[in-house]
Design a protein around this motif. Sequence first.
Motif, PDB file in Angstrom:
ATOM      1  N   ALA A   4       0.744  -1.150  -0.313  1.00 45.06           N
ATOM      2  CA  ALA A   4       0.338   0.063   0.073  1.00 45.06           C
ATOM      3  C   ALA A   4       1.095   1.142  -0.184  1.00 45.06           C
ATOM      4  O   ALA A   4       1.289   1.170   0.386  1.00 45.06           O
ATOM      5  N   ILE A   5       0.842   2.501  -1.048  1.00 47.00           N
ATOM      6  CA  ILE A   5       1.040   3.499  -0.615  1.00 47.00           C
ATOM      7  C   ILE A   5       0.130   4.390  -0.670  1.00 47.00           C
ATOM      8  O   ILE A   5      -0.566   4.639  -0.931  1.00 47.00           O
ATOM      9  N   ILE A   6       0.214   5.685  -0.070  1.00 48.11           N
ATOM     10  CA  ILE A   6       0.101   5.922   1.126  1.00 48.11           C
ATOM     11  C   ILE A   6      -0.291   7.133   0.915  1.00 48.11           C
ATOM     12  O   ILE A   6       0.054   7.479   0.136  1.00 48.11           O
ATOM     13  N   ASP A   7      -2.187   7.572   0.600  1.00 48.57           N
ATOM     14  CA  ASP A   7      -2.579   8.461  -1.219  1.00 48.57           C
ATOM     15  C   ASP A   7      -2.703   9.729  -0.040  1.00 48.57           C
ATOM     16  O   ASP A   7      -3.927   9.280   0.598  1.00 48.57           O
ATOM     17  N   TYR A   8      -2.459  11.110  -0.129  1.00 42.93           N
ATOM     18  CA  TYR A   8      -2.914  11.778   0.696  1.00 42.93           C
ATOM     19  C   TYR A   8      -2.652  13.302   0.097  1.00 42.93           C
ATOM     20  O   TYR A   8      -2.763  14.291   0.786  1.00 42.93           O
ATOM     21  N   GLY A   9      -2.274  13.331  -0.972  1.00 37.08           N
ATOM     22  CA  GLY A   9      -2.389  14.638  -2.461  1.00 37.08           C
ATOM     23  C   GLY A   9      -0.415  15.051  -2.195  1.00 37.08           C
ATOM     24  O   GLY A   9      -0.426  15.555  -2.190  1.00 37.08           O
ATOM     25  N   ALA A  10      -0.280  13.691  -1.830  1.00 36.91           N
ATOM     26  CA  ALA A  10       1.361  14.196  -1.812  1.00 36.91           C
ATOM     27  C   ALA A  10       2.260  14.032  -2.918  1.00 36.91           C
ATOM     28  O   ALA A  10       1.745  12.771  -3.231  1.00 36.91           O
ATOM     29  N   GLY A  11       2.945  14.685  -3.589  1.00 40.45           N
ATOM     30  CA  GLY A  11       3.591  14.561  -5.242  1.00 40.45           C
ATOM     31  C   GLY A  11       4.511  12.617  -4.660  1.00 40.45           C
ATOM     32  O   GLY A  11       4.643  11.967  -3.752  1.00 40.45           O
ATOM     33  N   ASN A  12       5.213  12.498  -6.121  1.00 35.84           N
ATOM     34  CA  ASN A  12       5.988  11.313  -6.146  1.00 35.84           C
ATOM     35  C   ASN A  12       5.751   9.715  -5.476  1.00 35.84           C
ATOM     36  O   ASN A  12       6.683   8.963  -6.324  1.00 35.84           O
ATOM     37  N   VAL A  13       3.966  10.067  -5.696  1.00 41.10           N
ATOM     38  CA  VAL A  13       3.708   8.318  -6.018  1.00 41.10           C
ATOM     39  C   VAL A  13       4.244   7.459  -7.367  1.00 41.10           C
ATOM     40  O   VAL A  13       4.452   6.857  -7.153  1.00 41.10           O
ATOM     41  N   GLN A  14       3.683   8.692  -8.053  1.00 41.47           N
ATOM     42  CA  GLN A  14       4.363   7.509  -9.262  1.00 41.47           C
ATOM     43  C   GLN A  14       5.415   7.473  -9.955  1.00 41.47           C
ATOM     44  O   GLN A  14       6.011   5.636 -10.068  1.00 41.47           O
TER      45      GLN A  14
ATOM     46  N   PRO B 284       5.019   8.058   0.937  1.00 36.64           N
ATOM     47  CA  PRO B 284       5.477   8.746   0.234  1.00 36.64           C
ATOM     48  C   PRO B 284       5.555  10.592   0.471  1.00 36.64           C
ATOM     49  O   PRO B 284       4.833  10.610   1.330  1.00 36.64           O
ATOM     50  N   GLY B 285       5.741  11.054  -0.409  1.00 32.57           N
ATOM     51  CA  GLY B 285       5.646  12.861   0.310  1.00 32.57           C
ATOM     52  C   GLY B 285       6.619  13.738  -0.040  1.00 32.57           C
ATOM     53  O   GLY B 285       7.856  13.385  -0.776  1.00 32.57           O
ATOM     54  N   VAL B 286       6.648  14.539  -0.827  1.00 39.16           N
ATOM     55  CA  VAL B 286       6.910  15.436  -1.200  1.00 39.16           C
ATOM     56  C   VAL B 286       6.002  16.819  -1.456  1.00 39.16           C
ATOM     57  O   VAL B 286       4.621  16.646  -1.300  1.00 39.16           O
ATOM     58  N   GLY B 287       6.685  17.668  -0.776  1.00 39.64           N
ATOM     59  CA  GLY B 287       5.437  19.349  -0.444  1.00 39.64           C
ATOM     60  C   GLY B 287       5.411  20.010   0.971  1.00 39.64           C
ATOM     61  O   GLY B 287       7.129  19.429   1.386  1.00 39.64           O
ATOM     62  N   GLU B 288       4.902  20.110   1.663  1.00 36.90           N
ATOM     63  CA  GLU B 288       5.062  21.023   2.750  1.00 36.90           C
ATOM     64  C   GLU B 288       3.934  20.812   4.031  1.00 36.90           C
ATOM     65  O   GLU B 288       3.022  20.158   3.734  1.00 36.90           O
ATOM     66  N   ALA B 289       5.123  21.095   5.176  1.00 37.94           N
ATOM     67  CA  ALA B 289       5.081  19.351   6.497  1.00 37.94           C
ATOM     68  C   ALA B 289       3.345  20.115   6.692  1.00 37.94           C
ATOM     69  O   ALA B 289       2.660  18.831   6.802  1.00 37.94           O
ATOM     70  N   SER B 290       2.946  20.974   7.080  1.00 37.87           N
ATOM     71  CA  SER B 290       1.491  21.768   7.618  1.00 37.87           C
ATOM     72  C   SER B 290       0.729  21.751   6.962  1.00 37.87           C
ATOM     73  O   SER B 290      -0.699  20.659   7.536  1.00 37.87           O
ATOM     74  N   SER B 291       0.201  21.545   6.018  1.00 41.22           N
ATOM     75  CA  SER B 291      -0.263  21.276   4.724  1.00 41.22           C
ATOM     76  C   SER B 291      -0.795  19.752   4.838  1.00 41.22           C
ATOM     77  O   SER B 291      -1.523  19.259   4.694  1.00 41.22           O
ATOM     78  N   ALA B 292       0.618  19.324   4.371  1.00 39.76           N
ATOM     79  CA  ALA B 292       0.963  17.469   4.415  1.00 39.76           C
ATOM     80  C   ALA B 292       0.087  16.998   5.640  1.00 39.76           C
ATOM     81  O   ALA B 292      -1.370  15.644   5.569  1.00 39.76           O
ATOM     82  N   MET B 293      -0.078  17.589   6.547  1.00 43.71           N
ATOM     83  CA  MET B 293      -0.490  16.876   7.883  1.00 43.71           C
ATOM     84  C   MET B 293      -1.872  17.309   8.336  1.00 43.71           C
ATOM     85  O   MET B 293      -2.194  16.353   8.460  1.00 43.71           O
ATOM     86  N   LYS B 294      -2.188  18.618   7.711  1.00 47.42           N
ATOM     87  CA  LYS B 294      -3.995  18.296   7.630  1.00 47.42           C
ATOM     88  C   LYS B 294      -4.723  17.534   7.255  1.00 47.42           C
ATOM     89  O   LYS B 294      -5.406  17.669   7.328  1.00 47.42           O
ATOM     90  N   MET B 295      -4.407  17.305   5.370  1.00 52.00           N
ATOM     91  CA  MET B 295      -4.642  15.982   4.612  1.00 52.00           C
ATOM     92  C   MET B 295      -4.834  14.903   5.303  1.00 52.00           C
ATOM     93  O   MET B 295      -5.726  14.055   5.149  1.00 52.00           O
TER      94      MET B 295
ATOM     95  N   ILE C 175       9.505   8.440   3.265  1.00 51.69           N
ATOM     96  CA  ILE C 175      10.452   8.553   2.113  1.00 51.69           C
ATOM     97  C   ILE C 175       9.835  10.188   2.042  1.00 51.69           C
ATOM     98  O   ILE C 175       9.249  10.875   1.888  1.00 51.69           O
ATOM     99  N   CYS C 176      11.338  10.633   2.199  1.00 51.77           N
ATOM    100  CA  CYS C 176      11.620  12.440   2.011  1.00 51.77           C
ATOM    101  C   CYS C 176      10.517  12.821   3.501  1.00 51.77           C
ATOM    102  O   CYS C 176      10.315  13.051   4.467  1.00 51.77           O
ATOM    103  N   LEU C 177       9.609  13.650   3.084  1.00 53.40           N
ATOM    104  CA  LEU C 177       8.591  14.081   3.704  1.00 53.40           C
ATOM    105  C   LEU C 177       7.910  13.073   4.306  1.00 53.40           C
ATOM    106  O   LEU C 177       7.514  13.365   5.751  1.00 53.40           O
TER     107      LEU C 177
END
Length: 193
Positions: free
Chosen positions: A4-14, A45-56, A76-78
Amino acid sequence: MQIAIIDYGAGNVQSVLFALERLGYSGIVTANKKLIESADKVIFPGVGEASSAMKMIREKQLDEIIRNLKQPVLGICLGMQLLCKSSEEGNATGIGIFDIEIKRFSNELKVPQMGWNTITNLKSKLFNTIKDEEFMYLVHSYYAPDNEFAIATTNYGFHYASAIQKDNFYGVQFHPEKSGSAGEQILKNFLEL
């Protein structure tokens, strides 16, 4: 094996999906609680900004799910940074698996650190057959200070933790999916844990 790759709207999933395919595996990108909990392995995974990612993550109630996972989890990363207690990026409160405060690189350094750098002091099955001083691809402005959970360090003006582990939770600051054959070997090692 279900990955499972967790989908929370952050990049680098592909790029993670493509790396798994190159290794002969397929992953499912999902925010579904049951699929995440029943997976053999979970990649965060994660590429993006920490506070907005945690909000999602909180909106999708993924923080509680992640915190209670018992199977191997790779941030990974973020994703790695969000497994920690907090981040200076947007004063984010993280998921809190690791008692680590993520800091911003000082402006005396070129920020973000972008490109290839080495990982050293390797201490985990995650790095089976990986040589000390192997190059990995990094893009980040925030870092985990060297700490008791460090299983690899990188020098960028000073040594910081570029990989961490606690129980079934692993985190890497670098992008194994973008780090050539050595990065793919680390993903393979994770899948074989």
